[in-house]
Design an enzyme around this catalytic site. Sequence first.
Site, PDB file in Angstrom:
ATOM      1  N   ASP A 121       0.857  -1.191   0.000  1.00 30.08           N
ATOM      2  CA  ASP A 121       0.000   0.000   0.000  1.00 30.08           C
ATOM      3  C   ASP A 121       0.904   1.256   0.000  1.00 30.08           C
ATOM      4  O   ASP A 121       2.114   1.151   0.262  1.00 30.08           O
ATOM      5  CB  ASP A 121      -0.878  -0.089   1.267  1.00 30.08           C
ATOM      6  CG  ASP A 121      -1.982   0.952   1.324  1.00 30.08           C
ATOM      7  OD1 ASP A 121      -2.364   1.475   0.262  1.00 30.08           O
ATOM      8  OD2 ASP A 121      -2.464   1.233   2.442  1.00 30.08           O
ATOM      9  N   HIS A 122       0.291   2.440  -0.214  1.00 29.31           N
ATOM     10  CA  HIS A 122       0.986   3.739  -0.193  1.00 29.31           C
ATOM     11  C   HIS A 122       2.501   3.758  -0.060  1.00 29.31           C
ATOM     12  O   HIS A 122       3.043   3.728   1.047  1.00 29.31           O
ATOM     13  CB  HIS A 122       0.498   4.582   0.997  1.00 29.31           C
ATOM     14  CG  HIS A 122      -0.890   5.074   0.859  1.00 29.31           C
ATOM     15  ND1 HIS A 122      -1.257   6.086  -0.001  1.00 29.31           N
ATOM     16  CD2 HIS A 122      -2.019   4.693   1.490  1.00 29.31           C
ATOM     17  CE1 HIS A 122      -2.554   6.307   0.113  1.00 29.31           C
ATOM     18  NE2 HIS A 122      -3.052   5.474   0.999  1.00 29.31           N
TER      19      HIS A 122
HETATM   20  P1  13P Z   1      -9.023   3.652   6.815  1.00 26.13           P
HETATM   21  O1  13P Z   1      -8.005   3.591   7.908  1.00 26.13           O
HETATM   22  O2  13P Z   1      -9.803   4.880   6.851  1.00 26.13           O
HETATM   23  O3  13P Z   1      -9.823   2.397   6.745  1.00 26.13           O
HETATM   24  O4  13P Z   1      -8.187   3.716   5.435  1.00 26.13           O
HETATM   25  C1  13P Z   1      -7.260   2.717   5.120  1.00 26.13           C
HETATM   26  C2  13P Z   1      -6.533   2.998   3.867  1.00 26.13           C
HETATM   27  O5  13P Z   1      -7.054   3.584   2.944  1.00 26.13           O
HETATM   28  C3  13P Z   1      -5.133   2.543   3.760  1.00 26.13           C
HETATM   29  O6  13P Z   1      -4.556   2.859   2.549  1.00 26.13           O
END
Ligand code: 13P
Length: 299
Positions: free
Chosen positions: A81-82
């Site tokens: 992720d990110h």
């Molecule tokens: P939330 O923590 O709001 O569920 O978002 C998670 C997210 O988008 C991680 O990339």
Amino acid sequence: MSDSKSIVEKARAAGIALPAFNIPYLPMMASVVRALKDTGAFALIQVARLEWEKFESKSLEAIAEEYARLKDERYMRLHLDHVPVLDEDDRTVDYLPIIRRALAAGYASVMVDGSRLPFADNVAATRRVLELAHAAGVPVEAELGAVLGHEAGPLPPYEELFASGKGFTEPADAERFVAETGVDWLSVSIGNIHGAIAGAARSQKKPEARLDLERLSAIARQSGVPIVLHGGTGIKPDNLREGMKRGIAKINIGTATRAPYEAAIKDGTDADAAVYAATIAEIDSLGLRGSARRLGQGV
Ligand code: 13P
């Protein structure tokens, strides 16, 4: 190409999504894995850079090792992720080495987040990551538009934010972004916000969010790729179910499982049980019990 790409495309065609569960604390993974196996739901297990820098997932390699130990690939794949190009604290990140490490560690898909950059720079960064990842057979997610919430400092009241449309993704931009990059999946801003991670806001309840469904339909139609929804915690369940029909094929979930884990650790109660129950609650609210079979996976 890793089969994460075809599985997400199958979800898109079936009008369902893969939930993508974040692992900010390494011990959370076992409970998430168990919940997936027990419900027959197919999901991604994911970690973001900020989770090894600001929480306790340790490193992307530590997450990959834990995943290799626990995985049951009838129900899950591993996703990075990110990886921001410019992070939530406005720091420039040397993102390509992180992507290289993820490819070496066996991640089946990766995200590059150039959403804080001007359009052309976001395109350029995304293309650099695509070149590396596609050479390794790994699909790429990118982000266009501002999914707020990770930055320090208070957000405006939610309804004000929604009404202003601040940072929302424009369908024509999404179309151009996908055409210019060839990205596999696109994360967009359509009313979704991230659960807060900075300071005291980290432990406050996340405000309920909703989605601009018309905008979503236009983005999905014009971009032609599966849409990713970040900030999946605390969105109106009806909106999420309708969103899946309109093109959302991956839903990131972080706060919904992190908050019960942190509360249990603080109170000395059973953190594994808390994460297990929270994971199942998310799967049920999305109506995704047994989704592995619908995707040609599972048993
Ligand atoms: P939330 O923590 O709001 O569920 O978002 C998670 C997210 O988008 C991680 O990339």
